[in-house]
Each structure stands twice: as C-alpha cells, then as structure tokens.
Design a protein around this motif. Structure first.
Motif, PDB file in Angstrom:
ATOM      1  N   THR A 262     -29.507 -15.290 101.901  1.00 42.49           N
ATOM      2  CA  THR A 262     -29.685 -14.132 101.301  1.00 42.49           C
ATOM      3  C   THR A 262     -31.193 -13.712 101.740  1.00 42.49           C
ATOM      4  O   THR A 262     -32.153 -14.194 101.951  1.00 42.49           O
ATOM      5  N   PRO A 263     -31.180 -12.282 102.386  1.00 46.67           N
ATOM      6  CA  PRO A 263     -32.578 -11.899 102.712  1.00 46.67           C
ATOM      7  C   PRO A 263     -33.694 -11.960 101.816  1.00 46.67           C
ATOM      8  O   PRO A 263     -33.401 -11.961 100.505  1.00 46.67           O
ATOM      9  N   ARG A 264     -34.965 -12.323 101.796  1.00 43.08           N
ATOM     10  CA  ARG A 264     -35.747 -12.655 100.896  1.00 43.08           C
ATOM     11  C   ARG A 264     -37.133 -11.630 101.430  1.00 43.08           C
ATOM     12  O   ARG A 264     -38.320 -11.949 100.807  1.00 43.08           O
ATOM     13  N   GLY A 265     -36.871 -10.557 101.953  1.00 45.24           N
ATOM     14  CA  GLY A 265     -37.944  -9.645 102.168  1.00 45.24           C
ATOM     15  C   GLY A 265     -38.320  -9.653 103.527  1.00 45.24           C
ATOM     16  O   GLY A 265     -37.577 -10.112 104.608  1.00 45.24           O
ATOM     17  N   ALA A 266     -39.250  -8.960 103.893  1.00 44.21           N
ATOM     18  CA  ALA A 266     -39.670  -8.825 105.319  1.00 44.21           C
ATOM     19  C   ALA A 266     -40.242  -9.976 105.948  1.00 44.21           C
ATOM     20  O   ALA A 266     -40.677 -10.857 105.288  1.00 44.21           O
ATOM     21  N   PRO A 267     -40.105 -10.304 107.432  1.00 49.23           N
ATOM     22  CA  PRO A 267     -40.598 -11.610 107.944  1.00 49.23           C
ATOM     23  C   PRO A 267     -42.302 -11.698 107.582  1.00 49.23           C
ATOM     24  O   PRO A 267     -42.911 -10.560 107.309  1.00 49.23           O
ATOM     25  N   THR A 268     -42.775 -12.707 107.738  1.00 48.90           N
ATOM     26  CA  THR A 268     -44.135 -12.718 107.587  1.00 48.90           C
ATOM     27  C   THR A 268     -44.913 -12.218 108.724  1.00 48.90           C
ATOM     28  O   THR A 268     -44.602 -11.958 109.875  1.00 48.90           O
ATOM     29  N   ALA A 269     -45.969 -11.425 108.522  1.00 44.76           N
ATOM     30  CA  ALA A 269     -46.527 -10.515 109.303  1.00 44.76           C
ATOM     31  C   ALA A 269     -47.221 -11.210 110.479  1.00 44.76           C
ATOM     32  O   ALA A 269     -47.824 -12.323 110.257  1.00 44.76           O
ATOM     33  N   GLY A 270     -46.854 -10.648 111.752  1.00 45.50           N
ATOM     34  CA  GLY A 270     -47.380 -11.406 112.868  1.00 45.50           C
ATOM     35  C   GLY A 270     -46.762 -12.817 113.234  1.00 45.50           C
ATOM     36  O   GLY A 270     -46.939 -13.479 114.394  1.00 45.50           O
ATOM     37  N   ALA A 271     -45.667 -13.053 112.649  1.00 42.59           N
ATOM     38  CA  ALA A 271     -45.232 -14.532 113.032  1.00 42.59           C
ATOM     39  C   ALA A 271     -43.373 -14.326 113.081  1.00 42.59           C
ATOM     40  O   ALA A 271     -42.921 -15.127 112.389  1.00 42.59           O
ATOM     41  N   ALA A 272     -42.946 -13.320 113.806  1.00 39.55           N
ATOM     42  CA  ALA A 272     -41.609 -13.347 113.983  1.00 39.55           C
ATOM     43  C   ALA A 272     -41.141 -14.510 114.636  1.00 39.55           C
ATOM     44  O   ALA A 272     -41.275 -14.729 115.754  1.00 39.55           O
ATOM     45  N   PHE A 273     -40.248 -15.334 114.099  1.00 35.68           N
ATOM     46  CA  PHE A 273     -39.381 -16.304 114.585  1.00 35.68           C
ATOM     47  C   PHE A 273     -40.342 -17.442 114.797  1.00 35.68           C
ATOM     48  O   PHE A 273     -40.513 -17.810 116.012  1.00 35.68           O
ATOM     49  N   PRO A 274     -41.343 -17.729 114.146  1.00 35.19           N
ATOM     50  CA  PRO A 274     -42.365 -18.796 114.425  1.00 35.19           C
ATOM     51  C   PRO A 274     -41.693 -20.128 114.864  1.00 35.19           C
ATOM     52  O   PRO A 274     -40.341 -20.554 114.071  1.00 35.19           O
ATOM     53  N   TYR A 275     -42.160 -21.177 115.082  1.00 34.65           N
ATOM     54  CA  TYR A 275     -41.706 -22.531 115.318  1.00 34.65           C
ATOM     55  C   TYR A 275     -42.190 -23.329 114.312  1.00 34.65           C
ATOM     56  O   TYR A 275     -43.620 -23.327 114.093  1.00 34.65           O
ATOM     57  N   VAL A 276     -41.665 -24.431 113.803  1.00 34.02           N
ATOM     58  CA  VAL A 276     -42.169 -25.912 113.400  1.00 34.02           C
ATOM     59  C   VAL A 276     -41.325 -26.956 113.964  1.00 34.02           C
ATOM     60  O   VAL A 276     -40.292 -26.828 114.368  1.00 34.02           O
ATOM     61  N   MET A 277     -42.567 -27.584 114.290  1.00 30.73           N
ATOM     62  CA  MET A 277     -41.946 -28.959 115.146  1.00 30.73           C
ATOM     63  C   MET A 277     -42.122 -30.242 114.358  1.00 30.73           C
ATOM     64  O   MET A 277     -43.521 -30.349 113.727  1.00 30.73           O
ATOM     65  N   LEU A 278     -41.278 -31.277 114.280  1.00 27.25           N
ATOM     66  CA  LEU A 278     -41.476 -32.377 113.763  1.00 27.25           C
ATOM     67  C   LEU A 278     -41.414 -33.508 114.513  1.00 27.25           C
ATOM     68  O   LEU A 278     -40.167 -33.630 115.200  1.00 27.25           O
ATOM     69  N   TRP A 279     -42.301 -34.566 114.713  1.00 28.49           N
ATOM     70  CA  TRP A 279     -42.164 -35.887 115.604  1.00 28.49           C
ATOM     71  C   TRP A 279     -42.054 -36.914 114.866  1.00 28.49           C
ATOM     72  O   TRP A 279     -42.674 -36.926 113.749  1.00 28.49           O
ATOM     73  N   SER A 280     -41.081 -37.548 114.787  1.00 27.59           N
ATOM     74  CA  SER A 280     -40.420 -38.580 113.805  1.00 27.59           C
ATOM     75  C   SER A 280     -40.333 -39.992 114.684  1.00 27.59           C
ATOM     76  O   SER A 280     -39.203 -40.140 115.298  1.00 27.59           O
ATOM     77  N   PRO A 281     -41.283 -40.906 114.575  1.00 21.76           N
ATOM     78  CA  PRO A 281     -41.049 -42.300 115.458  1.00 21.76           C
ATOM     79  C   PRO A 281     -39.910 -42.910 114.530  1.00 21.76           C
ATOM     80  O   PRO A 281     -38.989 -43.678 115.231  1.00 21.76           O
ATOM     81  N   ALA A 282     -39.645 -42.804 113.163  1.00 28.15           N
ATOM     82  CA  ALA A 282     -38.598 -43.324 112.509  1.00 28.15           C
ATOM     83  C   ALA A 282     -37.144 -43.002 112.944  1.00 28.15           C
ATOM     84  O   ALA A 282     -36.246 -43.886 113.070  1.00 28.15           O
ATOM     85  N   LEU A 283     -36.978 -41.675 113.508  1.00 24.85           N
ATOM     86  CA  LEU A 283     -35.470 -41.294 113.720  1.00 24.85           C
ATOM     87  C   LEU A 283     -35.260 -41.731 114.920  1.00 24.85           C
ATOM     88  O   LEU A 283     -33.906 -42.105 114.961  1.00 24.85           O
ATOM     89  N   LEU A 284     -36.079 -42.138 115.859  1.00 22.28           N
ATOM     90  CA  LEU A 284     -35.891 -42.942 117.106  1.00 22.28           C
ATOM     91  C   LEU A 284     -34.641 -44.146 116.745  1.00 22.28           C
ATOM     92  O   LEU A 284     -33.689 -44.034 117.411  1.00 22.28           O
ATOM     93  N   PRO A 285     -35.290 -45.054 116.044  1.00 16.59           N
ATOM     94  CA  PRO A 285     -34.395 -46.219 116.050  1.00 16.59           C
ATOM     95  C   PRO A 285     -33.476 -45.991 114.785  1.00 16.59           C
ATOM     96  O   PRO A 285     -32.482 -46.577 114.855  1.00 16.59           O
ATOM     97  N   ALA A 286     -33.707 -45.090 113.582  1.00 14.16           N
ATOM     98  CA  ALA A 286     -32.542 -44.849 112.682  1.00 14.16           C
ATOM     99  C   ALA A 286     -31.417 -44.312 113.271  1.00 14.16           C
ATOM    100  O   ALA A 286     -30.273 -44.718 112.904  1.00 14.16           O
ATOM    101  N   VAL A 287     -31.659 -43.219 114.105  1.00 15.41           N
ATOM    102  CA  VAL A 287     -30.290 -42.569 114.617  1.00 15.41           C
ATOM    103  C   VAL A 287     -29.443 -43.485 115.570  1.00 15.41           C
ATOM    104  O   VAL A 287     -28.500 -43.581 115.264  1.00 15.41           O
TER     105      VAL A 287
END
Length: 454
Positions: A223-248
C-alpha cells in the motif's frame, strides 16, 4: 604511489560470425537501457590477490588463452534500427590491459583503486570488446588481478567460470584440456538453438507460464505510504551476517534442500509478511546453467523466473521444503525471448488492465560449490555469538528503478553472507527495508539453531 602502463593484448582465434543476439544478451541490453543512469554501474567485475605471484608474460598468455576459449569476450553487439541486437564474433581482438607498479605492501590498495577505475567507465558494445584487465606488479611479478566486463557479455556465473579458467591456465592446464573438462555452448551456437524449432517451443512455453501467472496472481502487494524520502529514491540497505554463512549450509543439509531454496524461502516469507497477500509473486533471477550445454558457459544466460508463494506454512522448515519443490517450475520457464514476453504482457494488459503485481525481484548470485570467498583468519564462533556480529549499513548510493517495489541481492563475501535491498520507499519505508533483511536472517538462523547447529 603507483606507476601506470597501458598495453593492448592482441588475441587471434579461429572463428568469426554474425547472428541475432541471444535472449540473455538482448535482455541485459534492454534492461540496462531501461534502468537509465550510468551503464557502468552494471559492469561485472572482480579483483583479487594471486595466492602466488606470476610473471607478467605468464598472466598475459593465460589471458589470451581464456579469450580464445570464450567467444563472448571477442563479441560485439550492434544495435539495429528496430532496437534488436546483432552479435558479431571477431576472429581477433585487442584487450586493454592497465599495469600498475607499486610497493608490495600497497598491492591490495592499488588493486582496489584499479578496479574502481576500470569499472567506472561504460562500454560501447558496438565498437569495443567487452573486457578490460588490470595487473598490479610488485617486485617484478604480478600480485593482483582485476577483470571488468560488460554485463551484456557475461553474468556473475560467467565471471566465476572465467576466473576459474584463468587460475587453471596459470597452473599449466592446456586450453584443450579445459575444453574437454568444461564443454560450453558459445553465444553463436546458443543463438542458433534459440532460433530453431526446439528453441521457439521453449520460448513459447515459458511465455505461456508467465501470462498464466500474471493473470492469476495477487493484484497489489504494498500500500502506498506517501512520497519517497526526499533525496533518497531507491536507497540501499546492506546486511552482513557471519551467522548466515553456516546457518544456510546447515538448514540446506538438514532439510534436504539447496541453499538457494533456503534464502528464497526466507525472502518469500518476508515479502508475504510485509505485503498484502500470503501468495506473492517474485521475479527470481535464474542462472539457467542447468540447461543442456550451458553449465560451463562464459556468457550471459541468467533471466528471471516467476515464482509464487502459495498459502501459509506452519513453520520455516515446511516452507523451505515447499519452496524447493515448487520453485522448479519457475526455473524451468526462465529462458525466453524477453521482447516477445513484453509484447505478450502488453497484450494481456489490454484485456486485463489490473495485472498481478510482479514488482519484487530476488537475485541470489552465490555458487558456493564453485567459489566461496575465503574467510578472514578468525576463530569459528558459535552460531548465537556469530549472530551478534551482524552489521547493517546504509551506503550513500541509490539506483532508481521503474516498475520495482524492491530488488534484493544475495552474495557470499569473506566470512559472511551479504543481503542488499533497494526499494521504493513510498511502498517500503526504510524501517521495513531493515526489518525485511533482519527477518530473513532470523528465519534461517533460528531454524538452524532449532535443528542442532551450534
């Protein structure tokens, strides 16, 4: 301080020819043009230290053999007035090679700078061959290697196979032996198959599958929640997970599934949680190397398959097993003429304006059975302790997309699995982007802990 030397490596081989672009070549070309921005962003690249240094002549000789082996590296793409591409395989080509000389202790830093420099320029695929190479020398030997390719020439799987072949050639394996070990379809031959009756039947079946799914799937996920954050069209967020390597790896082995199914299940579960439907569609990038003759090819064959989650599952274990069994249809129908599929979708939209929402993308680029980056020297931590080392970052970059709610990428990195998401923040605000990634990690790690991973 490093010194630079520019070379051109002349390579001659035995075959030339022209053909329509393959479905993969054309799809990447069209996608990069549609996404806009600097096409250099989509270059495929890697840089690494050699485990043992090599003389420059040996590295250049191995590179020349690799270019002879893989015709995609000598192929230019010529746009026709219709927008379709013609691939042109040249008998000979010149590979630009940049050599930098520095002190031994600076090779990694200089290699990183060289990778950024070579990958920061787009390719003119009509006039340029799709390969640039960088070498970093210290003490008279090459210690760091950089390769940058146009995405229309190779995908991530193709890059890994090219690097593998470079290592084998440097170890003295003859090119003919590589042909025997890793028989691979070349782009001209792939195009011939795609234009054949069998190829056209595959294309038609894949497009029918897509049109059926788009006619039946849920119409809106977010559901649309309003306009995108000013100046941050399609920003990235990145997660580095040492736990995922053995867990997967543990969940895959325990549940009898692939690691790709484990992470696809986690992503589908989070899409259902944040979306408006328990049965969302995801466009899953499929490397298509399970197709006959394609397992070792150094070209671009990856395309999107359309995967649909079905109903709720009582726990993550049952979800993973269901995904493993049901993702096969999406993979089977992930090789097609994208231009014809786009035409079919336009025609369907004319009859059914409210198509199923297919704006969510998932791309797991890992191939741990072929290559996994070596972990940094460190003790192996218990899974619960490794989870405490998860790191979340918001890099200062964005990648505007058309018709995309989110695009999620998965990579193996040294000692961890990296998840990266970019999203339309008017549909998925930053806090939900973060919770999506943390939710994926939690689903996999908690199932691993519950099934005996320590």
């Amino acid at each position: 301080m490093s010194e630079a030397e520019l070379l051109e490596l002349d390579v001659s081989a035995g075959r030339s020819g022209r053909a329509p672009a393959t479905w993969g070549q054309q799809a990447i070309w069209d996608a990069v043009r549609a996404l806009g921005g600097d096409s250099a962003f989509y270059n495929v690249k890697v840089g690494f230290e050699f485990p043992a240094p090599h003389p420059r002549a040996a590295v250049l000789a191995a590179l020349a053999d690799a270019v002879r082996l893989h015709e995609s590296l000598r192929t230019r793409l010529i746009p026709e007035p219709t927008g379709a591409l013609t691939q042109v395989l040249d008998t000979s080509c010149r590979v630009p090679v940049t050599v930098r000389t520095c002190a031994r202790e600076d090779t990694a830093a200089v290699g990183g700078e060289l990778l950024a420099e070579l990958s920061g320029r787009p390719y003119d695929c009509a006039s340029q061959w799709p390969l640039r190479v960088g070498l970093v020398e210290a003490g008279g030997l090459v210690r760091h290697f950089v390769v940058v390719l146009a995405h229309t020439a190779v995908d991530g799987g193709g890059l890994r196979r090219l690097v593998r072949d470079m290592f084998l050639l440097l170890d003295g394996v003859p090119p003919q032996r590589l042909r025997e070990l890793f028989p691979a379809t070349q782009p001209l031959d792939e195009a011939a198959y795609q234009q054949s009756e069998r190829g056209r039947k595959r294309d038609a079946a894949s497009r029918r599958y897509w049109i059926t799914k788009l006619g039946q799937g849920p119409r809106r996920l977010f559901t649309p929640r309003g306009a995108p954050t000013a100046g941050a069209a399609f920003p990235y967020v990145m997660l580095w997970s040492p736990a995922l390597l053995p867990a997967v790896d543990h969940v895959a082995a325990t549940r009898g599934v692939s690691g790709a199914s484990v992470l696809l299940a986690a992503a589908a579960g989070q899409t259902a949680r944040l979306g408006r439907s328990a049965e969302p569609l995801l466009q899953v990038v499929v490397n298509n190397r399970f197709l006959p003759g394609m397992s070792q090819t150094v070209t671009t064959v990856a395309q999107e398959g359309l995967f649909q989650l079905r109903a709720d599952h009582e726990d993550f274990g049952t979800l993973v097993r269901w995904v493993q069994a049901n993702a096969l249809s999406a993979y089977r129908y992930a090789s097609y003429d994208k231009r014809l599929l786009d035409r079919d979708i336009r025609e369907l939209r004319g009859r059914l304006p409210d198509l199923a929402d297919h704006s969510c993308f998932f791309n797991d680029t890992r191939e741990p059975e072929l290559f996994r980056p070596p972990a940094p020297d460190a003790e192996v931590l218990p899974l619960a302790r490794a989870r405490e080392l998860t790191r979340l970052e918001w890099p200062d970059e964005s990648s505007p997309r058309t018709g995309v709610s989110f695009a999620l990428g998965v990579d193996d990195v040294p000692g961890a699995v990296k998840l990266a998401i970019t999203a339309d923040t008017s549909l998925i605000p930053p806090r939900d982007m973060e919770s999506f990634l943390r939710g994926m990690e939690a689903a996999v790690v908690e199932d691993a802990l519950a099934t005996g991973c320590v």
